[in-house]
Scaffold this motif. Structure first.
Motif, PDB file in Angstrom:
ATOM      1  N   VAL A  62       6.973 -18.557   7.735  1.00  0.00           N
ATOM      2  CA  VAL A  62       7.319 -17.162   7.969  1.00  0.00           C
ATOM      3  C   VAL A  62       6.109 -16.302   7.610  1.00  0.00           C
ATOM      4  CG1 VAL A  62       8.848 -15.271   7.301  1.00  0.00           C
ATOM      5  CG2 VAL A  62       9.748 -17.603   7.496  1.00  0.00           C
ATOM      6  N   PRO A  63       5.651 -15.427   8.492  1.00  0.00           N
ATOM      7  CA  PRO A  63       4.455 -14.621   8.204  1.00  0.00           C
ATOM      8  C   PRO A  63       4.597 -13.804   6.920  1.00  0.00           C
ATOM      9  CG  PRO A  63       5.023 -14.478  10.524  1.00  0.00           C
ATOM     10  CD  PRO A  63       6.159 -15.185   9.849  1.00  0.00           C
ATOM     11  N   SER A  64       3.459 -13.550   6.283  1.00  0.00           N
ATOM     12  CA  SER A  64       3.437 -12.909   4.971  1.00  0.00           C
ATOM     13  C   SER A  64       2.459 -11.744   4.964  1.00  0.00           C
ATOM     14  CB  SER A  64       2.996 -13.916   3.903  1.00  0.00           C
ATOM     15  OG  SER A  64       3.747 -15.104   3.957  1.00  0.00           O
ATOM     16  N   ASN A  65       2.703 -10.802   4.086  1.00  0.00           N
ATOM     17  CA  ASN A  65       1.736  -9.743   3.822  1.00  0.00           C
ATOM     18  C   ASN A  65       0.654 -10.281   2.895  1.00  0.00           C
ATOM     19  OD1 ASN A  65       3.041  -7.350   5.145  1.00  0.00           O
ATOM     20  ND2 ASN A  65       4.700  -7.975   3.791  1.00  0.00           N
ATOM     21  N   GLU A  92       8.677  -9.199  -1.713  1.00  0.00           N
ATOM     22  CA  GLU A  92       8.546 -10.203  -0.661  1.00  0.00           C
ATOM     23  C   GLU A  92       9.099 -11.549  -1.108  1.00  0.00           C
ATOM     24  OE1 GLU A  92       5.829 -11.544   3.032  1.00  0.00           O
ATOM     25  OE2 GLU A  92       5.084 -10.005   1.679  1.00  0.00           O
ATOM     26  N   LYS A  96      12.039 -13.746   0.728  1.00  0.00           N
ATOM     27  CA  LYS A  96      11.865 -15.162   1.074  1.00  0.00           C
ATOM     28  C   LYS A  96      12.672 -16.079   0.168  1.00  0.00           C
ATOM     29  CE  LYS A  96       7.567 -14.788   3.564  1.00  0.00           C
ATOM     30  NZ  LYS A  96       6.135 -15.088   3.689  1.00  0.00           N
ATOM     31  N   GLU A 298      12.387 -14.404   5.048  1.00  0.00           N
ATOM     32  CA  GLU A 298      12.148 -13.293   5.957  1.00  0.00           C
ATOM     33  C   GLU A 298      10.894 -12.543   5.543  1.00  0.00           C
ATOM     34  OE1 GLU A 298      15.677 -11.001   5.625  1.00  0.00           O
ATOM     35  OE2 GLU A 298      16.936 -12.436   6.723  1.00  0.00           O
ATOM     36  N   THR A 299      10.219 -11.969   6.508  1.00  0.00           N
ATOM     37  CA  THR A 299       9.054 -11.135   6.216  1.00  0.00           C
ATOM     38  C   THR A 299       9.511  -9.787   5.692  1.00  0.00           C
ATOM     39  OG1 THR A 299       7.728 -12.211   7.922  1.00  0.00           O
ATOM     40  CG2 THR A 299       7.018 -10.035   7.211  1.00  0.00           C
ATOM     41  N   ASP A 301       8.666  -5.896   5.163  1.00  0.00           N
ATOM     42  CA  ASP A 301       7.767  -4.900   5.760  1.00  0.00           C
ATOM     43  C   ASP A 301       8.403  -3.515   5.655  1.00  0.00           C
ATOM     44  OD1 ASP A 301       5.691  -3.717   7.107  1.00  0.00           O
ATOM     45  OD2 ASP A 301       6.325  -4.367   9.103  1.00  0.00           O
ATOM     46  N   ALA A 359       1.311 -11.581   8.363  1.00  0.00           N
ATOM     47  CA  ALA A 359       2.225 -10.899   9.273  1.00  0.00           C
ATOM     48  C   ALA A 359       1.429 -10.072  10.276  1.00  0.00           C
ATOM     49  CB  ALA A 359       3.183 -10.020   8.482  1.00  0.00           C
TER      50      ALA A 359
END
Length: 847
Positions: A62-65, A92, A96, A298-299, A301, A359
């Motif tokens: 899952v994309p991350s900051n 975050e 996750k 989940e990302t 944002d 992300a």
């Protein structure tokens, strides 16, 4: 929390059977602990940090900051923003379903060559520990456990599992243990990670003096101690020393081995209970957090988060030179040339466990182009010179029938005879998945019910170049396989492939091939066929890993022609911005840098552009110091570090004056490697068989340069602003009998631009009985000042500012006498001097 959810540690411990307790002593997988559902013990989830929350998956995660790497955050000297970063990472983690973040890192940067230097905040223990404490407090305020690492003296990657850091107790206490001590005192991290290495001959994971005597008894640490990944080398010894949790799972050194140790009375049930109790206390905290167990990833944002990412990126930038006041850039500006290998790619962080799937990211070119367009300027670009270790990934230039990226398919047996060496079709795959990138670390993210660990893999995509010309492609992998472009075999790794350095030496060599005559905008078919079976037969790794493969590619660039092209653009532009530096392939866990040079022909490029355009700005992006042979010719220089997702926006904000830079170097930049205090006792060149000698003692970083009167390229604490600051009115309160005192002074903004100044307080002890540093950072304050404004600053200090460790007496000592108080803009730019007197000597041992 309802009554049904109340978790009592002692009651649960009593309910657990001995086999269940033994099971809990090791992880269940790469990022999970064992659940014991019979007694209400859930599986706790962990994730790598420290500059982001990767989650549980390496492949297709899952994309991350991504926040700036720690040396960039360290340059901020900003406790408040570190707390905010910790809070954001906590949010975050919650998104996750992660209970434990494997961060922050506070290992000391002994040498510029350290592969993981970028992961820790500073070479100075006070700054390192103070910023880590703020990060931890922010993270744990969200109910997420911080993991302070790597305890201790894990300061090089060379032979990191076995090397013994041979260090005096005084240096260990004052330099290497000190940031851990500060963080424990100011933030109470819930977890500490034991390091891979030995200290003075004993593996840290087996050292009761470090883990029990100092950490638990002397400092009063109440949390859990876990191993680094595969960092447990014994059974009874590590349990007796105090390592509660072996990671990752499945266990290697515990499990049945614990049963055998109990039978032989090397261990007793009470030893197991001590370790399990700490794990259960962590479970209790995880339950209290409200973070779900085995929940979704989940990302996270929000608009506020993006503002923080951008602020953190700009705060991580240090203005090193601005001799002609070229910065900030302002109108009229018609054309800006952006040049360099670090310009168009967003190198958000260093490599290894810190790297993650962003992300989103803003490259320096994208950030500069957006800011230039806002003032009506045209932007041109040239790479000028390459500096990659491996050919650039193909990410962003690929698509397949289902969308952007590539398709990865898996078979449990060879689809057809000779399948690797041709483009024969075969039966339908057992399973398939899309992926965005051309580097696939197949550690996880694959349906294990459908795909065997040993398998056959096809990776296919259409690659669309953005420039016409000859293209060079490359590939390495674990196992055997081939790369085809437009149906032609271009890289053959299917027959006795030569060994390489990637993936800890388990991958093949990175082989290259040139494909001629590609056209911009015209797609070519790209396909990899491979099997990991030979790799699995020879490698022993945790979990059901299927290995990896990596494909790179770029237009063939003639060095001289590329530099000539860059020079031409620079001459045509009002301003040239050259962005050079390192990246995650040069700075990473697993290896150290070979030298301090910029890779490839970056230095040659910088020199050529400096000659071509008198209005040239040089931006260096690296996690640690580099040599700058062109520094005397360059009048405008920025150090950008790895700025995270918003690195390009943060850089543009500084270049165009939206943000007045306030960063200060948290690392000394030497003129040459030989000037560093650890030289030559570092890495492979400094190895005494099995050992590395910490010959510099307490004189690490700026302490060593000061002691030897060596002038660095840029000193610790250095950083310029678009305004000027003046200091005055130094006052020091009397030192109390237990060592508390206050240093106060005034800082004024003497320019016409609002700005922030990092005022640094150093203490010197000229009358000490033992040799001491010329000066040591003991406090700092970041002061925001409007143009013309003045503020009084007060910095509270305690006994830690006065003491040194006496090895003979095994105690900390603050000797009576007169201490020098030095307030400055850097370690070499002292603005005010004063004195403080301690009337009576006193000692202490506890935290």
């Amino acid at each position: 929390m309802t009554m049904a959810e109340i978790f009592d540690v002692e009651t649960t411990l009593e309910k657990l059977t001995l086999p269940q307790k033994i099971k809990m002593l090791a992880g269940a997988g790469l990022f999970q602990t064992h659940a014991i559902p019979e007694v209400g013990v859930p599986s706790v989830r962990l994730s790598d940090g420290p500059n982001g929350v990767r989650g549980t998956r390496f492949f297709n995660g899952v994309p991350s900051n991504c926040f700036p790497s720690a040396t960039g955050l360290g340059a901020s000297f900003d406790v408040d923003i570190l707390r905010q970063v910790g809070e954001a990472l906590g949010d975050e983690c919650r998104a996750k379903s992660t209970h434990i973040l494997l961060a922050p890192t506070v290992n000391t940067q002994r040498s510029p060559l350290g592969g993981r230097n970028f992961e820790a905040f500073s070479e100075d223990p006070h700054l390192n520990g103070t910023l880590a404490a703020a990060y931890i407090n922010g993270l744990q305020s969200k109910g997420v456990a911080a993991t302070l690492k790597h305890f201790v003296a894990n300061d090089q990657e060379y032979k990191r599992f076995s090397i013994s850091s041979e260090v005096s107790e005084r240096a260990l206490r004052e330099i290497y243990l000190k940031p851990f001590q500060i963080a424990v005192k100011k933030a109470n991290p819930w977890i500490i990670m034991a390091a891979y290495n030995r200290v003075n001959g004993i593996h840290v994971s087996e050292d009761p003096w470090l883990l029990d005597e100092i950490l638990r008894k002397e400092w009063g640490f109440k949390g859990m101690i876990m191993s680094d990944w595969t960092g447990v080398y014994s059974t009874a010894e590590s349990i007796k020393a105090g390592v509660d949790l072996e990671m990752p799972g499945p266990t290697v050194m515990r499990g049945k081995a614990v049963e055998r140790a109990l039978a032989g009375e090397k261990l007793f049930p009470s030893d197991i209970d001590e370790r399990v109790r700490k794990i259960l206390q962590l479970v209790e905290r995880a339950k209290a957090s409200g973070i779900p167990f085995d929940g979704p990833e989940e990302t996270f944002d929000t608009p506020e988060l993006r503002v923080l990412l951008r602020q953190a990126a700009s705060d991580a930038i240090v203005l090193l030179k601005n001799e002609k006041a070229l910065l900030p850039l302002s109108s009229p500006l018609s054309k800006v040339a952006v040049i360099g290998p670090n310009a168009k790619q967003a190198f958000t962080s260093g490599g290894g466990s810190a790297r993650l799937l962003e992300a989103y990211s803003v490259s320096p070119f994208e950030g500069i182009a957006a800011a230039a367009r806002a003032v009506g300027a045209e932007v041109t670009y040239s790479v000028g010179a390459t500096s990659y270790k491996y050919l650039p990934l193909l990410n962003g230039y690929m698509d397949y029938a289902g969308g952007k990226g590539a398709l990865v398919e898996f078979w449990n047996a060879e689809p057809t005879e000779g399948w690797l060496n041709s483009l024969k079709s075969g039966p339908d795959p057992a399973w398939s998945t899309p992926t965005k990138g051309s580097e696939c670390f197949l550690m996880d993210g694959i349906d294990n019910e459908k795909v065997n660990t040993s398998c056959w893999i096809r990776y296919s995509a259409k690659y669309t170049p953005d420039e016409s010309g000859d293209y060079e492609f490359s590939m390495y992998l674990t196992g055997i396989g081939n790369l085809f472009v437009n149906g032609e075999l271009v890289v053959n790794l299917s027959h006795d492939p030569p060994p390489g350095q990637a993936f800890f030496g388990l991958a093949t060599a990175d082989l290259h091939a040139v494909v001629k005559g590609l056209k911009a905008g015209e797609a070519v078919d790209l396909e990899v066929r491979m099997t990991n079976a030979p790799f699995l037969a020879s490698a022993s790794l945790p979990g059901p890993t299927r290995g990896l493969f990596r494909i790179g590619g770029t237009r063939v660039v003639n060095v001289e022609e590329a530099i000539e092209s860059a020079v031409k653009l620079a001459k045509e532009a009002d301003v040239a911005i050259v962005v050079v530096g390192l990246n995650h392939e040069w700075e990473s866990g697993g290896f150290d840098r070979p030298d301090m040079s910029l890779p490839g022909h970056a230095d040659k490029l910088v020199s050529a552009v400096l000659k071509a355009n008198p209005k040239t700005i040089v931006v260096n992006q690296s996690g640690s110091p580099v040599e700058m042979p062109w520094i005397n010719e360059a009048h405008t220089v920025l150090q950008a570090f790895y700025g995270g997702s918003e690195l390009g926006s943060g850089l543009a904000d500084v270049l165009f004056g939206k943000v007045n830079p306030s960063g200060k170097l948290a690392l000394t930049f030497p003129k040459r490697l030989e000037d560093n205090p650890s030289y030559p006792s570092y890495g492979s060149q400094g190895e005494v068989p099995g050992k590395v000698l910490y010959n510099e003692g307490i004189y690490v970083g700026y302490r060593g340069y000061d002691k030897k009167s060596v002038t660095p390229l840029f000193p610790f604490g250095f950083g310029l602003s678009y305004t000027t600051f003046s200091y005055s009115s130094l006052k020091t309160s009397p030192i109390s009998p237990d060592g508390n005192f206050t240093v106060s002074f005034s800082v004024a903004n003497a320019g016409n631009v609002d700005g922030r100044e990092v005022a640094q307080v150093y203490i010197a002890n000229p009358g000490a009985s033992l040799p001491c540093a010329v000066r040591e950072l003991k406090g700092f304050a970041k002061v925001a000042l409007k143009a013309g404004e003045s503020k009084k600053v007060s910095v509270e200090l305690d006994r830690e500012a006065l003491g040194y460790f006496d090895e003979r007496k095994k105690t900390w000592v603050a000797e009576k006498g007169t201490f020098n108080v030095l307030v400055g803009a850097s370690s070499r730019d002292i603005k005010l001097t004063g004195e403080a007197r301690l009337d009576n000597t006193f000692t202490w041992t506890a935290l």
